[in-house]
Scaffold this active site. Structure first.
Site: not given
Length: 404
Positions: A232-233, A236-238, A256, A301, A354
């Site tokens: 679940c990019a 793309g932060g992670k 995604d 994520d 989150c």
């Protein structure tokens, strides 16, 4: 502080779009800040922070101002007057502020501050869910912390520089930062600043990423040369963090359901100098099935309520609906069931959200482990990050291992 008419008008215009037209606060503020090229840093900060403040405290301010949605401009000026009065700002002699009952505002604030749903400015249903899942004392502490303004935290891109070098570069630009304990790549700004205009950002030396979010990629225990799938990019932060942890070696498949987010990821990856990332839009279950039993590491994520990141997305309090929670819990379990099949024997999986709600977090992991799809997995460890303890966003992450 002296109020300037054009700045205040911008705030009212922004609130009209956010409250009455359902626009996202961050997008609205981006547009507002482009209005006048003559605005300096303090003007821009006033518009952004005042708008966010009134969005954050919408329910409390509306109650004190005795106005109800949908808010016309007069209603919004009344809420603005409440904000200014509670901040100790002298109201100018403008028609919008005629007969503002300053003493009554302060008295009403003291009265409503005894009731949590008003004090923390949240919908009834959210207050009930939070207390039910976390208990009264813990929820009270957590929602109070989630109403504080978020710090600006950078994640150093170790493909291009080091934390120490970046700190020096920013210091020379009068941007002071400090290290964050137990967060190897994090630098926290001592004062808010627009870091996106710096050459260091344009050269890909860092990304803006909350300290709690930075823990997720590290939790996945990646090594250079592995095949890793970020399911679940998003933008793309992670994914970018994983690329730096893997030293650009191996393969990261970023997936995604939203192709436009993956386009943004490609742009960011180029700036970051991350060359081991391949993007794949999830157009059908075939995209997932092609990777069954093939990944050393899988990151989920997961989509979630976002209750852990209300500090940076205060308008989510008003957009989120209780029926969405039911839908998203089902989606979370469906994703765990399907995407876990990409992990090969002996491989590992991280499920992260989150959110601070157990029903989205440890309860989902427990349900998965009891299912047929989860019977070959064991829980290695999990971590609950609470905003009132960490000072950063609320997060959850669980590391699962598939039996060899």
């Amino acid at each position: 502080m002296r109020l300037h008419r054009n700045l205040c008008f911008s705030v009212i215009d922004g609130l009209t779009l956010i409250f009455n037209e359902g626009k996202y606060a961050d997008k609205v503020i981006q547009q507002l800040l482009k209005r006048d090229k003559r605005w300096g840093a303090r003007d821009r900060a006033f518009v952004a922070e005042t708008t966010y403040d009134i969005v954050r405290w919408k329910r409390l301010y509306a109650e004190i101002a005795e106005v109800k949605a949908p808010f016309d401009r007069d209603n919004l000026w009344r809420m603005f007057a409440v904000w200014a009065t509670l901040k100790g700002i002298k109201l100018p002699d403008w028609k919008y502020f005629e007969s503002t009952p300053t003493r009554k505002i302060k008295g009403r604030f003291d009265e409503l501050s005894q009731i949590r749903k008003f004090k923390e400015s949240i919908p009834d249903w959210m207050d009930e869910v939070g207390e039910k899942e976390l208990g009264k004392a813990l929820w009270s502490k957590e929602i109070e912390a989630l109403n504080q303004q978020a710090d600006v935290v950078l994640r150093v891109n170790t493909l291009k520089t080091t934390k120490e070098k970046l700190q020096t570069i920013l210091f020379d630009l009068d941007i002071e930062t400090e290290f964050v304990q137990n967060h190897p790549a994090a630098l926290k700004l001592k004062e808010r600043a627009n870091v996106f205009t710096t050459e260091a950002f344009k050269n890909g030396f860092f990304e803006v990423q909350d300290a709690s979010s930075q823990l997720v990629a590290e939790y996945l225990d990646v090594q250079p040369g592995m095949r890793v799938v970020d399911t679940c990019a998003g933008a793309g932060g992670k994914t970018l963090h994983l690329a730096s942890l893997m030293e650009n070696k191996g393969q990261i498949i970023a997936m995604d359901i939203y192709g436009n987010k993956l386009h943004e990821l490609k742009r960011r990856a180029k700036r970051n100098g991350a060359h081991n990332i391949e993007t794949r839009a999830i157009e059908s279950t075939k995209t997932i099935k092609k990777l069954y039993d093939k990944a050393d590491r899988v990151l989920i994520d997961s989509p979630c309520s976002g209750l852990g990141v209300l500090r940076r997305n205060p308008d989510a309090k008003w957009k989120l609906q209780p029926d969405f929670l039911d839908k998203i819990r089902k989606t979370q379990q469906d994703i765990l069931q399907q995407y876990s099949r990409m992990v090969k024997n002996g491989g590992k999986l991280v499920y992260a959200t989150c959110s601070v709600l157990p029903s989205e977090n440890q309860n989902q992991v427990e349900a998965f482990l009891k299912s047929e799809a989860g019977e070959n997995f064991t829980l290695v460890k999990d971590k609950k990050v609470m905003a009132h303890k960490s000072g950063f966003d609320g997060f959850y992450m669980a590391l699962l291992e598939r039996k060899a």
